[in-house]
Scaffold this active site. Sequence first.
Site, mmCIF file in Angstrom:
data_model
loop_
_atom_site.group_PDB
_atom_site.id
_atom_site.type_symbol
_atom_site.label_atom_id
_atom_site.label_comp_id
_atom_site.label_asym_id
_atom_site.label_seq_id
_atom_site.Cartn_x
_atom_site.Cartn_y
_atom_site.Cartn_z
ATOM 1 N N SER A 152 -15.774 -11.293 9.265
ATOM 2 C CA SER A 152 -15.127 -12.494 9.818
ATOM 3 C C SER A 152 -14.497 -13.255 8.662
ATOM 4 O O SER A 152 -14.945 -13.110 7.508
ATOM 5 C CB SER A 152 -16.190 -13.382 10.475
ATOM 6 N N TYR A 165 -24.524 -17.828 9.842
ATOM 7 C CA TYR A 165 -23.567 -16.835 10.349
ATOM 8 C C TYR A 165 -22.631 -16.385 9.220
ATOM 9 O O TYR A 165 -22.438 -15.186 8.995
ATOM 10 C CB TYR A 165 -22.758 -17.433 11.499
#
Length: 258
Positions: A152, A165
């Site tokens: 990501s 995350y």
Amino acid sequence: MSLHTPAQPLGGRVAVVTGASSGIGAATAEKLAALGARVALLARRADRLEELATRIEKDGGSALAIPVDVTDAAAVRAAADRIRARFGSADLLVNNAGVMLPAPVEELATDQWQRQIDLNISGLMNVIGAFTPHLVAAAAERGVADLVNTSSIAAQNIFPTFAVYSATKAYVSHLSRHLRAELGAKQVRVSTVEPGIVETELQSHVTDAGAQQWLSHSRETMEWLAPQDVADTIGFLAALPPRANLQQVTIMPTGQPA
Ligand code: NDP
């Protein structure tokens, strides 16, 4: 005889996609099948996987649905054995299952920290452990194999309340760079895909009110990527000539600044 044609550049290849029951994984499995690969679909929701497998087969492709929790290493190894028995060694692994649960660190949402670490790191490693022997064997036999890890932009950028995350995704990106250096000599290409925001079920698991608000504002002010945009990118990189390894791809919504 070569099985790939201009319309089906992945003909003869065996793909495995984790997180194939929704979002980026489902779109990628469909794309790889359309490009000619036989695809194994891994995630927990059996009904979703069966639906997708049926759709792929209706469109002339070949798919195998395997319900599995990737945090269970033994179950992932058993899935790898089933795939080898049905299709032969996998030569295109899209290691994609993941979860995003932002929250201010001071809330000590330790169960959510653990879920992200268990899936985004340990689950990812279980899949790498089960399929690296496939990739190395397939590359020796067929001249190329691919390990594609979904990371990501959170791996590179700073988003307050997304620390855990983002750190799991930094792990994915850094791991991928190392594995590329290690496996490239064996004709296994390693790529990491770092998308900006994509419209999937990922956001539906978010429980933190601040993050939910940020997401709604973002959805109202820009057009997010569609899962197919990421799927097309993965299809493109897998179809490159064996000498070319697209190491790291960042794909952003045009309107997302960072
Ligand atoms: P989705 O929530 O739509 O997909 C997540 C997938 O992971 C589902 O198929 C889910 O299926 C599967 N999954 C969850 N837990 C497990 C488990 N324990 N075992 C096996 N499979 C599991 O989100 P996305 O498609 O967006 O996410 C795919 C990847 O993309 C993730 O790694 C995410 O971090 C990354 N990403 C997403 C972005 C976005 O904005 N959407 C941006 C950047 C990266 P099931 O519940 O059936 O098991």
